[in-house]
Structure formats: structure tokens, C-alpha cells
Design an enzyme around this catalytic site. Structure first.
Site, PDB file in Angstrom:
ATOM      1  N   TRP A 204     -14.015  -8.069  10.641  1.00  0.00           N
ATOM      2  CA  TRP A 204     -12.932  -7.133  10.353  1.00  0.00           C
ATOM      3  C   TRP A 204     -12.478  -7.150   8.895  1.00  0.00           C
ATOM      4  O   TRP A 204     -12.396  -8.203   8.264  1.00  0.00           O
ATOM      5  CB  TRP A 204     -11.735  -7.485  11.243  1.00  0.00           C
ATOM      6  CG  TRP A 204     -10.512  -6.710  10.912  1.00  0.00           C
ATOM      7  CD1 TRP A 204      -9.503  -7.092  10.070  1.00  0.00           C
ATOM      8  CD2 TRP A 204     -10.164  -5.405  11.394  1.00  0.00           C
ATOM      9  NE1 TRP A 204      -8.544  -6.110  10.001  1.00  0.00           N
ATOM     10  CE2 TRP A 204      -8.927  -5.066  10.803  1.00  0.00           C
ATOM     11  CE3 TRP A 204     -10.774  -4.500  12.268  1.00  0.00           C
ATOM     12  CZ2 TRP A 204      -8.285  -3.851  11.060  1.00  0.00           C
ATOM     13  CZ3 TRP A 204     -10.133  -3.298  12.516  1.00  0.00           C
ATOM     14  CH2 TRP A 204      -8.914  -2.984  11.926  1.00  0.00           C
TER      15      TRP A 204
ATOM     16  N   ASP B 176      -6.720  -3.845   4.351  1.00  0.00           N
ATOM     17  CA  ASP B 176      -6.291  -3.534   2.977  1.00  0.00           C
ATOM     18  C   ASP B 176      -7.036  -4.254   1.847  1.00  0.00           C
ATOM     19  O   ASP B 176      -7.268  -5.464   1.929  1.00  0.00           O
ATOM     20  CB  ASP B 176      -4.825  -3.936   2.764  1.00  0.00           C
ATOM     21  CG  ASP B 176      -3.917  -3.549   3.894  1.00  0.00           C
ATOM     22  OD1 ASP B 176      -4.372  -2.926   4.852  1.00  0.00           O
ATOM     23  OD2 ASP B 176      -2.736  -3.902   3.801  1.00  0.00           O
TER      24      ASP B 176
ATOM     25  N   PHE C 126      -1.144 -12.159   4.277  1.00  0.00           N
ATOM     26  CA  PHE C 126      -1.093 -10.698   4.282  1.00  0.00           C
ATOM     27  C   PHE C 126      -1.301 -10.149   2.870  1.00  0.00           C
ATOM     28  O   PHE C 126      -1.554 -10.895   1.926  1.00  0.00           O
ATOM     29  CB  PHE C 126       0.247 -10.231   4.876  1.00  0.00           C
ATOM     30  CG  PHE C 126       0.230 -10.066   6.376  1.00  0.00           C
ATOM     31  CD1 PHE C 126      -0.709 -10.704   7.167  1.00  0.00           C
ATOM     32  CD2 PHE C 126       1.191  -9.270   7.012  1.00  0.00           C
ATOM     33  CE1 PHE C 126      -0.718 -10.550   8.552  1.00  0.00           C
ATOM     34  CE2 PHE C 126       1.193  -9.100   8.395  1.00  0.00           C
ATOM     35  CZ  PHE C 126       0.246  -9.735   9.169  1.00  0.00           C
ATOM     36  N   SER C 127      -1.129  -8.838   2.737  1.00  0.00           N
ATOM     37  CA  SER C 127      -1.498  -8.159   1.492  1.00  0.00           C
ATOM     38  C   SER C 127      -0.643  -8.569   0.296  1.00  0.00           C
ATOM     39  O   SER C 127       0.493  -9.003   0.451  1.00  0.00           O
ATOM     40  CB  SER C 127      -1.415  -6.653   1.697  1.00  0.00           C
ATOM     41  OG  SER C 127      -2.457  -6.283   2.555  1.00  0.00           O
TER      42      SER C 127
ATOM     43  N   ARG D 269       7.119  -7.015   3.080  1.00  0.00           N
ATOM     44  CA  ARG D 269       5.763  -7.396   2.675  1.00  0.00           C
ATOM     45  C   ARG D 269       5.100  -6.574   1.573  1.00  0.00           C
ATOM     46  O   ARG D 269       5.594  -5.561   1.149  1.00  0.00           O
ATOM     47  CB  ARG D 269       4.858  -7.422   3.894  1.00  0.00           C
ATOM     48  CG  ARG D 269       4.737  -6.121   4.650  1.00  0.00           C
ATOM     49  CD  ARG D 269       3.817  -6.336   5.871  1.00  0.00           C
ATOM     50  NE  ARG D 269       3.739  -5.143   6.695  1.00  0.00           N
ATOM     51  CZ  ARG D 269       4.502  -4.915   7.752  1.00  0.00           C
ATOM     52  NH1 ARG D 269       5.394  -5.797   8.125  1.00  0.00           N
ATOM     53  NH2 ARG D 269       4.375  -3.792   8.421  1.00  0.00           N
ATOM     54  N   ASP D 270       3.923  -7.078   1.220  1.00  0.00           N
ATOM     55  CA  ASP D 270       2.954  -6.426   0.333  1.00  0.00           C
ATOM     56  C   ASP D 270       3.419  -6.353  -1.129  1.00  0.00           C
ATOM     57  O   ASP D 270       3.525  -5.259  -1.705  1.00  0.00           O
ATOM     58  CB  ASP D 270       2.592  -5.026   0.864  1.00  0.00           C
ATOM     59  CG  ASP D 270       2.177  -5.063   2.323  1.00  0.00           C
ATOM     60  OD1 ASP D 270       1.729  -6.132   2.777  1.00  0.00           O
ATOM     61  OD2 ASP D 270       2.310  -4.035   3.025  1.00  0.00           O
TER      62      ASP D 270
ATOM     63  N   GLU E 117       4.596   0.661   3.708  1.00  0.00           N
ATOM     64  CA  GLU E 117       3.860  -0.571   3.412  1.00  0.00           C
ATOM     65  C   GLU E 117       3.140  -0.418   2.070  1.00  0.00           C
ATOM     66  O   GLU E 117       3.020   0.679   1.533  1.00  0.00           O
ATOM     67  CB  GLU E 117       2.804  -0.844   4.495  1.00  0.00           C
ATOM     68  CG  GLU E 117       3.359  -0.991   5.902  1.00  0.00           C
ATOM     69  CD  GLU E 117       2.269  -1.308   6.933  1.00  0.00           C
ATOM     70  OE1 GLU E 117       2.443  -2.279   7.668  1.00  0.00           O
ATOM     71  OE2 GLU E 117       1.252  -0.587   6.991  1.00  0.00           O
TER      72      GLU E 117
HETATM   73  C1  FRU Z   1      -1.245  -2.534   6.031  1.00  0.00           C
HETATM   74  C2  FRU Z   1      -0.753  -3.891   6.530  1.00  0.00           C
HETATM   75  C3  FRU Z   1       0.116  -4.555   5.485  1.00  0.00           C
HETATM   76  C4  FRU Z   1      -0.037  -6.016   5.822  1.00  0.00           C
HETATM   77  C5  FRU Z   1      -1.480  -6.094   6.252  1.00  0.00           C
HETATM   78  C6  FRU Z   1      -1.762  -7.103   7.334  1.00  0.00           C
HETATM   79  O1  FRU Z   1      -2.429  -2.135   6.620  1.00  0.00           O
HETATM   80  O2  FRU Z   1      -0.069  -3.740   7.742  1.00  0.00           O
HETATM   81  O3  FRU Z   1       1.455  -4.100   5.483  1.00  0.00           O
HETATM   82  O4  FRU Z   1       0.231  -6.843   4.737  1.00  0.00           O
HETATM   83  O5  FRU Z   1      -1.833  -4.802   6.709  1.00  0.00           O
HETATM   84  O6  FRU Z   1      -3.118  -7.205   7.610  1.00  0.00           O
END
Ligand code: FRU
Length: 494
Positions: free
Chosen positions: A42, A45, A105-106, A172-173, A225
Site C-alpha cells: 500500500w 500521500d 503520518f504525512s 495533522r500534515d 488535510e
Molecule cells: C491523507 C491522510 C493524511 C494523513 C495520512 C495518513 O490521505 O489522511 O491526512 O496524514 O493520509 O495515512
């Protein structure tokens, strides 16, 4: 029964990668040739896009163990030409302790040239990753940093993490850039459920101060996001500067998409140039998501990569692919300053060097109800090519390309509409001809189609899943004629 018991035993005793398997039928016919996919499993992002010493680094949301979302870690690959990628080991793996699971995460990566963080070693600037630590057991997201002293191959998590924590489940992100004039780092980070972003500043990547917030404008139907705020020249003029704020949310037709705002940033606050209710979209298909710009590119270049979301599509042994790297420009148009995208100019150099047998160039000609077949020509039958054509409107109501046998990339003159029709499914965008002309750049890569219209004024990206044998490629016109002013195509198949 025996088999089940065996699996349960294995699951309890051994690391996940030993027993997690993808039992689906392999689908090599849909594996893109020049779009990035993980070698296995898999992908979502793009993360930490950064250019270092002539090499493009691509980190990405990755499940190293299974072909579905989970165990989020930063996968890693590098490239010199943005078409051929070198797979590297996972750069930042998930962190498992007795009480806490931390998913990576991102986020983004920066080159800390001045060693503001103090993470440098032997006089060499560190690469610092700023990412969201998602801790499902605590129902919490906060921002962590990690540093690399080997050019981005391996990272050490900072002992003082988190560096930004507002005690929220969804926060996040982080996207971090260096503000040269202020000699400070700027972080843009999303509070998804509140449809807003926050801006923070820091001198050392460790201590961050909240500057301001921006939100509840544009499209707020979906969570926000993967934001990014980027200073841009307008019309290529360095004296004319605007800020581009991109956000992953939805678009006019789709639950997943991206929007953008154009405005000013005074070092503290972002002000939208347009009305709060105006909506501007980055891509009009339903698969383009989570794109972020590259950091540390030379000559003020602006380039991004997005994720093409696979939904429930049954590819194996991988799932999810990246978009083509796209150059970004802001241009003045009659309706205001707008974002234009083009496949990265860096890649065009590669296309020029392809052998003659992989190139096709057609002279101006008229197209009518007799389709112009291209697939028998020069071997453009691999479903992995670029086509770049300019049409002058005449009497035809519809014209464009038929690709992979039955997928239509067409323009409808009455509705001023570019569409991709795949069986019963149609996606579209509205765009006016320029001087009675429509330019279509079509990037087909087995299971992805990216269409840039009129020099990238608008873009429509989607995924398709044609039969192995469905390799037809033709130019068509309906209910009259269209003038094909010129067509170039490049075969990128193996
Ligand atoms: C966007 C997201 C981000 C998060 C990541 C987790 O596709 O949901 O907000 O950081 O994917 O995999």
C-alpha cells in the site's frame, strides 16, 4: 481449520511481515511504467518531498506489510529524472511501545542549512522530517520531528517530541518551509474537522509559536488535510509575488480532491484575494489528492506530486500510485490569478532523447468521422505514452482521443467541457477555448490518465482499468470536422 489455527499462531508470535500476504491475483497490466508505485504493498500521500544534491527524494505513506492502509511508515525512493525511481528501505518506521503505537503520518522534510536545530554532524547540514505522530490508542495526533545525518536515508526521532501538541484527535500534515527574509521556519498544519489550517513559526524546528489560523472559506464540505503554503511569482515575474495555499478536501463533483487559495502572507496572516465563497480546484477528477510541493528546488522552481487514490481498485501486489511531477505557476487570467500545472519540464528533456521509433509527430490535418488510428503506428500500443495535440474548433461538436480502446478523452464544444468517459462513468471540467483552440496533453500510464488542458489551466486525472488487449489509440471528431494543428506523442512503454 488447521490452516486457520496456523495463521492465528503465526499472527501472535511473529512479526506481521511474515504472515501478511496479498492473495489477490497479480495485475501487472495495470502497473504504471512511469508513475511511481511502491514495489509492493500500500501507498498513499507523498511525504517530505525534497531535492538534495541533484536527487529528488520521494517519501510516502506506506504500509510495508500489507496491500491495504495500516502500519503507516515513510517509504522512500529517489530519482534523478522524475521518471525512473530507485526503491530504498523504509526511512521512518512506525514506533511500537508497550502502551503506544505511533504511526508516521504525512509531513515534510527540510534541509536545515544553518543547522538551526543543532542536529547537524561533522559540519554537515541535517535533513529534518516534520511529521504527524498518529497515536490511535490515545486518540491523538501531534507533530514530531526526526533528523537524518546520512542525506535522508535513515532518521532518528527527536527525544523532545512532540514539538506541537494541542491535544486533539485530528491535527495533522505539517508542511514546513524556510522563510529567508525572516530567517524562520513556517509550518502550515491542518485541523481537519474544523476546516482550518494553523500557521506556526520557529527558529529551531523544536519550539513553535502559533501565528494565526485560516479556514472556513472555499469548499468546506469535506475535512481539510495536507495543506501547504508556498510563495510564488506571478506570470514569472519575481517582483510580483503571491502565496498559494493548497488543501486536500473535495472538488465540485468528487468527495476527494484538492482546492487552492491565492493571497498574501505578511509573515503572520494569510489573506485570501478572492471572495470567501469562491472555490478554486487543483484537479477535477476524483483521484488526485494529498499533493505537496517539493522543498529545496533550485531557481525558485515550484513542483508538486500528488497521490492517485485507488479506492477499491484491485491492483496487486501494490496499491496506489503517484501523479506525474507537476510544475506550478500562477498566471493572471481574465477571472483572476490562477494556478497552472504542467508535467515537469525536467521530464521533457528525457522525452526529447527518446529514439525516433518511440516518437510520433503529425502534420496539421482535418479530422472527421473517420478516426485517425495511431495505435498501429510506430508501436504505440503499450498504454504507456504521452500525447500532446492542439485542435482548432470547426464544425465538430466533440473531438479528442480514444485511448485504451474505449476510454474517451473528449471536448464538447457546446458545453465547453472536457470529459473523460469510461463506460458509464463520466468526469468533466469546464474550460473555454483560447483563440478558438484547445490543447490536450494526455498522459496515459496503463491505469492512470492525466489530462492537462490549455497549457495546464485545468487538469483532470483519473484511474482506468482496461483489459490487457485494450490498447486502441485514435483521434476522433463527431458531427463534423475539427482541425488538428499538430500532434506529438512519445511511447514510454517498455
Ligand atoms: C491523507 C491522510 C493524511 C494523513 C495520512 C495518513 O490521505 O489522511 O491526512 O496524514 O493520509 O495515512
Amino acid at each position: 481449520m488447521k490452516k486457520q489455527l496456523f495463521s492465528i499462531l503465526l499472527a501472535g508470535l511473529l512479526p506481521a511481515w511474515l504472515y501478511a500476504q496479498d492473495n489477490a491475483t497479480p495485475t501487472p497490466q495495470w502497473r504504471p511504467v512511469y508513475h511511481f508505485t511502491a514495489a509492493k504493498n500500500w501507498l498513499n500521500d507523498p511525504n517530505g518531498l525534497i531535492y538534495l544534491d541533484g536527487v529528488y527524494h520521494l517519501y510516502y505513506q506506506h504500509n510495508p506489510f500489507e496491500n491495504k492502509w495500516g502500519h503507516m511508515s515513510w517509504g522512500h525512493a529517489t530519482s534523478k529524472d522524475l521518471l525512473h525511481w530507485n526503491h530504498l528501505p523504509v526511512a521512518i518506521p512506525e514506533i511500537e511501545t508497550k502502551d503506544t503505537t505511533t504511526w508516521i503520518f504525512s509531513g515534510s522534510a527540510v534541509l536545515d542549512k544553518h543547522n538551526s536545530s543543532g542536529f547537524g554532524k561533522d559540519g554537515k547540514a541535517p535533513v529534518v522530517a516534520i511529521y504527524t505522530a498518529d497515536q490511535p490508542k490515545q486518540q491523538k495526533e501531534s507533530q514530531f520531528i526526526a533528523y537524518s545525518n546520512d542525506g535522508g536515508l535513515t532518521y532518528t526521532n527527536y527525544a523532545g517530541n512532540p514539538v506541537v501538541d494541542i491535544n486533539k484527535k485530528d491535527f495533522r500534515d505539517p508542511s514546513v518551509i524556510w522563510l529567508e527574509e525572516q530567517h524562520k521556519w513556517l509550518m502550515t498544519v491542518a485541523v481537519p474537522a474544523e476546516h482550518k489550517v494553523q500557521f506556526y513559526a520557529s527558529e529551531n524546528l523544536k519550539n513553535w509559536q502559533l501565528l494565526s489560523e485560516f479556514g472556513n472559506q472555499g469548499d468546506t464540505r469535506k475535512i481539510w488535510e495536507c495543506p501547504s503554503l508556498t510563495p510564488m511569482n506571478v506570470d514569472g515575474n519575481p517582483a510580483k509575488k503571491k502565496w498559494l495555499l493548497m488543501i486536500s478536501s473535495g472538488n465540485q463533483d468528487a468527495a476527494t480532491g484538492m482546492q487552492y487559495f491565492v493571497g498574501n502572507f505578511d509573515g503572520k496572516t494569510f489573506t485570501n484575494d478572492n471572495k470567501p465563497e469562491d472555490q478554486l480546484f487543483v484537479d477535477y477528477g476524483r483521484t488526485f489528492y494529498a499533493a505537496i510541493p517539493y522543498n529545496n528546488l533550485p531557481d525558485n522552481r515550484r513542483m508538486m506530486i500528488g497521490w492517485l487514490m485507488p479506492f477499491e481498485t484491485p491492483t496487486s501486489p501494490w496499491r496506489g500510485q503517484m501523479s506525474i511531477p507537476r510544475d506550478l505557476q500562477l498566471k493572471t487570467t481574465p477571472t483572476g490569478i490562477r494556478l497552472f500545472q504542467q508535467p515537469s519540464a525536467g521530464i521533457s528533456t528525457y522525452l526529447q532523447k527518446l529514439p525516433a521509433a518511440k516518437k510520433l509527430q503529425l502534420k496539421p490535418q482535418r479530422i472527421n468521422s473517420k478516426e485517425l488510428q495511431l495505435s498501429n503506428n510506430k508501436g504505440f500500443s503499450t498504454n504507456a505514452y504521452w500525447a500532446d495535440a492542439e485542435f482548432t474548433l470547426a464544425t465538430a461538436t466533440d473531438f479528442g482521443f480514444k485511448i485504451a480502446e474505449s476510454v474517451v478523452v473528449g471536448y464538447n464544444v457546446q458545453r465547453n467541457e472536457l470529459y473523460i468517459r469510461d463506460g458509464k462513468d463520466t468526469q468533466h471540467l469546464n474550460i473555454q477555448p483560447v483563440n478558438n483552440r484547445i490543447r490536450l496533453q494526455v498522459l496515459l500510464d496503463r491505469s492512470s490518465v492525466e489530462v492537462f488542458v490549455n497549457d495546464g489551466e485545468k487538469v483532470l486525472t483519473t484511474l482506468i482499468f482496461p483489459d490487457k488487449a485494450a490498447t486502441g489509440f485514435s483521434v476522433f471528431a463527431e458531427n463534423g470536422e475539427v482541425k488538428l494543428n499538430g500532434l506529438k506523442a512519445w511511447d514510454l512503454g517498455k
